[in-house]
Design a protein around this motif. Structure first.
Motif, mmCIF file in Angstrom:
data_model
loop_
_atom_site.group_PDB
_atom_site.id
_atom_site.type_symbol
_atom_site.label_atom_id
_atom_site.label_comp_id
_atom_site.label_asym_id
_atom_site.label_seq_id
_atom_site.Cartn_x
_atom_site.Cartn_y
_atom_site.Cartn_z
ATOM 1 N N GLN A 1 0.842 -1.187 0.000
ATOM 2 C CA GLN A 1 0.000 0.000 0.000
ATOM 3 C C GLN A 1 0.881 1.243 0.000
ATOM 4 O OE1 GLN A 1 -3.244 -0.236 -0.094
ATOM 5 N NE2 GLN A 1 -4.039 1.789 0.407
ATOM 6 N N VAL A 2 0.747 2.054 -1.002
ATOM 7 C CA VAL A 2 1.552 3.265 -1.117
ATOM 8 C C VAL A 2 0.910 4.379 -0.295
ATOM 9 C CG1 VAL A 2 2.343 5.061 -2.702
ATOM 10 C CG2 VAL A 2 2.429 2.646 -3.386
ATOM 11 N N GLN A 3 1.718 5.031 0.518
ATOM 12 C CA GLN A 3 1.270 6.223 1.235
ATOM 13 C C GLN A 3 1.988 7.433 0.656
ATOM 14 O OE1 GLN A 3 2.623 3.656 3.734
ATOM 15 N NE2 GLN A 3 0.641 2.706 3.333
ATOM 16 N N LEU A 4 1.247 8.520 0.507
ATOM 17 C CA LEU A 4 1.791 9.751 -0.060
ATOM 18 C C LEU A 4 1.652 10.873 0.955
ATOM 19 C CD1 LEU A 4 0.102 9.526 -3.593
ATOM 20 C CD2 LEU A 4 2.410 8.810 -2.977
ATOM 21 N N VAL A 5 2.718 11.623 1.123
ATOM 22 C CA VAL A 5 2.691 12.750 2.060
ATOM 23 C C VAL A 5 3.216 13.991 1.348
ATOM 24 C CG1 VAL A 5 3.537 13.684 4.230
ATOM 25 C CG2 VAL A 5 3.008 11.239 4.043
ATOM 26 N N GLU A 6 2.363 15.008 1.267
ATOM 27 C CA GLU A 6 2.755 16.270 0.664
ATOM 28 C C GLU A 6 3.339 17.212 1.723
ATOM 29 O OE1 GLU A 6 -1.313 15.101 -1.209
ATOM 30 O OE2 GLU A 6 -0.380 15.166 0.778
ATOM 31 N N SER A 7 4.213 18.081 1.272
ATOM 32 C CA SER A 7 4.756 19.119 2.140
ATOM 33 C C SER A 7 5.155 20.314 1.284
ATOM 34 C CB SER A 7 5.970 18.607 2.928
ATOM 35 O OG SER A 7 7.021 18.258 2.047
ATOM 36 N N GLY A 8 5.445 21.415 1.945
ATOM 37 C CA GLY A 8 5.926 22.596 1.239
ATOM 38 C C GLY A 8 4.906 23.687 1.059
ATOM 39 N N GLY A 9 3.672 23.424 1.466
ATOM 40 C CA GLY A 9 2.656 24.465 1.363
ATOM 41 C C GLY A 9 2.889 25.571 2.372
ATOM 42 N N GLY A 10 2.122 26.632 2.241
ATOM 43 C CA GLY A 10 2.251 27.744 3.160
ATOM 44 C C GLY A 10 1.617 28.992 2.620
ATOM 45 N N LEU A 11 1.964 30.106 3.240
ATOM 46 C CA LEU A 11 1.457 31.404 2.843
ATOM 47 C C LEU A 11 2.521 32.138 2.037
ATOM 48 C CD1 LEU A 11 -0.640 33.708 3.067
ATOM 49 C CD2 LEU A 11 0.473 34.360 5.221
ATOM 50 N N VAL A 12 2.138 32.665 0.896
ATOM 51 C CA VAL A 12 3.073 33.382 0.033
ATOM 52 C C VAL A 12 2.350 34.554 -0.605
ATOM 53 C CG1 VAL A 12 2.575 31.923 -1.971
ATOM 54 C CG2 VAL A 12 4.800 33.069 -1.802
ATOM 55 N N GLN A 13 3.095 35.599 -0.917
ATOM 56 C CA GLN A 13 2.493 36.745 -1.592
ATOM 57 C C GLN A 13 2.335 36.465 -3.077
ATOM 58 O OE1 GLN A 13 4.968 40.154 -0.645
ATOM 59 N NE2 GLN A 13 3.671 40.661 1.109
ATOM 60 N N ALA A 14 1.370 37.120 -3.663
ATOM 61 C CA ALA A 14 1.168 37.009 -5.105
ATOM 62 C C ALA A 14 2.468 37.335 -5.831
ATOM 63 C CB ALA A 14 0.049 37.922 -5.565
ATOM 64 N N GLY A 15 2.770 36.544 -6.838
ATOM 65 C CA GLY A 15 4.014 36.700 -7.578
ATOM 66 C C GLY A 15 5.150 35.850 -7.045
ATOM 67 N N GLY A 16 4.955 35.274 -5.879
ATOM 68 C CA GLY A 16 5.978 34.444 -5.264
ATOM 69 C C GLY A 16 5.967 33.018 -5.761
ATOM 70 N N SER A 17 6.805 32.206 -5.133
ATOM 71 C CA SER A 17 6.980 30.817 -5.542
ATOM 72 C C SER A 17 6.922 29.888 -4.337
ATOM 73 C CB SER A 17 8.339 30.631 -6.233
ATOM 74 O OG SER A 17 8.438 31.412 -7.394
ATOM 75 N N LEU A 18 6.525 28.676 -4.608
ATOM 76 C CA LEU A 18 6.578 27.590 -3.644
ATOM 77 C C LEU A 18 6.934 26.313 -4.386
ATOM 78 C CD1 LEU A 18 3.378 28.034 -1.393
ATOM 79 C CD2 LEU A 18 5.753 28.272 -0.646
ATOM 80 N N ARG A 19 7.574 25.408 -3.677
ATOM 81 C CA ARG A 19 7.796 24.073 -4.231
ATOM 82 C C ARG A 19 7.184 23.056 -3.294
ATOM 83 N NH1 ARG A 19 13.152 20.476 -5.745
ATOM 84 N NH2 ARG A 19 13.301 20.246 -3.476
ATOM 85 N N LEU A 20 6.238 22.309 -3.826
ATOM 86 C CA LEU A 20 5.611 21.238 -3.068
ATOM 87 C C LEU A 20 6.339 19.941 -3.345
ATOM 88 C CD1 LEU A 20 1.820 21.977 -3.655
ATOM 89 C CD2 LEU A 20 3.388 23.000 -2.000
ATOM 90 N N SER A 21 6.432 19.122 -2.320
ATOM 91 C CA SER A 21 7.015 17.796 -2.457
ATOM 92 C C SER A 21 5.978 16.756 -2.072
ATOM 93 C CB SER A 21 8.235 17.646 -1.548
ATOM 94 O OG SER A 21 9.242 18.578 -1.878
ATOM 95 N N CYS A 22 6.100 15.608 -2.671
ATOM 96 C CA CYS A 22 5.224 14.477 -2.349
ATOM 97 C C CYS A 22 6.133 13.262 -2.220
ATOM 98 C CB CYS A 22 4.191 14.286 -3.449
ATOM 99 S SG CYS A 22 3.203 12.785 -3.293
ATOM 100 N N VAL A 23 6.255 12.778 -1.007
ATOM 101 C CA VAL A 23 7.115 11.633 -0.734
ATOM 102 C C VAL A 23 6.258 10.388 -0.561
ATOM 103 C CG1 VAL A 23 8.841 10.648 0.794
ATOM 104 C CG2 VAL A 23 8.828 13.113 0.356
ATOM 105 N N ALA A 24 6.635 9.338 -1.244
ATOM 106 C CA ALA A 24 5.912 8.075 -1.166
ATOM 107 C C ALA A 24 6.630 7.106 -0.244
ATOM 108 C CB ALA A 24 5.767 7.459 -2.547
#
Length: 124
Positions: A1-24
């Motif tokens: 059974q594969v489990q997936l966990v996302e991370s990297g979300g948050g609050l950012v201003q318009a025009g900014g960047s984020l990188r989300l990760s998903c580790v299995a």
């Protein structure tokens, strides 16, 4: 059974960047297509994009083309969603998903495993 966990979300201003990760864990995702979806309050879950098992093919929703990039590192059992030029309308919970089909699709029913999601909030 594969489990997936996302991370990297948050609050950012318009025009900014984020990188989300998903580790299995619990199994390799090397032969799975991987998708990213998002759901804003009051809206249905919608596809953001997906990547084939090899990483050679990606597809994106029109509203993120040129701003978001999906990549994967099968050696790390991880998929990424790089989000640039973020807009207030990108605010949502972002989910990663895994499909046994190798090439993926924009249909959530095609995916077999889902993460719990990570909140992305973009302030204008």
């Amino acid at each position: 059974q594969v489990q997936l966990v996302e991370s990297g979300g948050g609050l950012v201003q318009a025009g900014g960047s984020l990188r989300l990760s998903c580790v299995a864990s619990g199994g390799t995702i090397s032969f799975y297509a991987m998708g990213w979806f998002r759901q804003a309050p009051g809206n249905e879950r919608e596809p953001v994009g997906y990547i084939s098992w090899s990483g050679d093919n990606t597809n994106y929703a029109d509203f993120v083309k040129g701003r978001f990039t999906i990549s994967r590192d099968n050696a790390k059992n991880t998929v990424y969603l790089q989000m640039n030029s973020l807009k207030a309308e990108d605010t949502a919970v972002y989910y990663c998903s895994a499909a046994r089909s190798r090439y993926g699709s924009g249909w959530s029913d095609d995916y077999d495993y889902w993460g719990q999601g990570t909140q992305v909030t973009v302030s204008s």
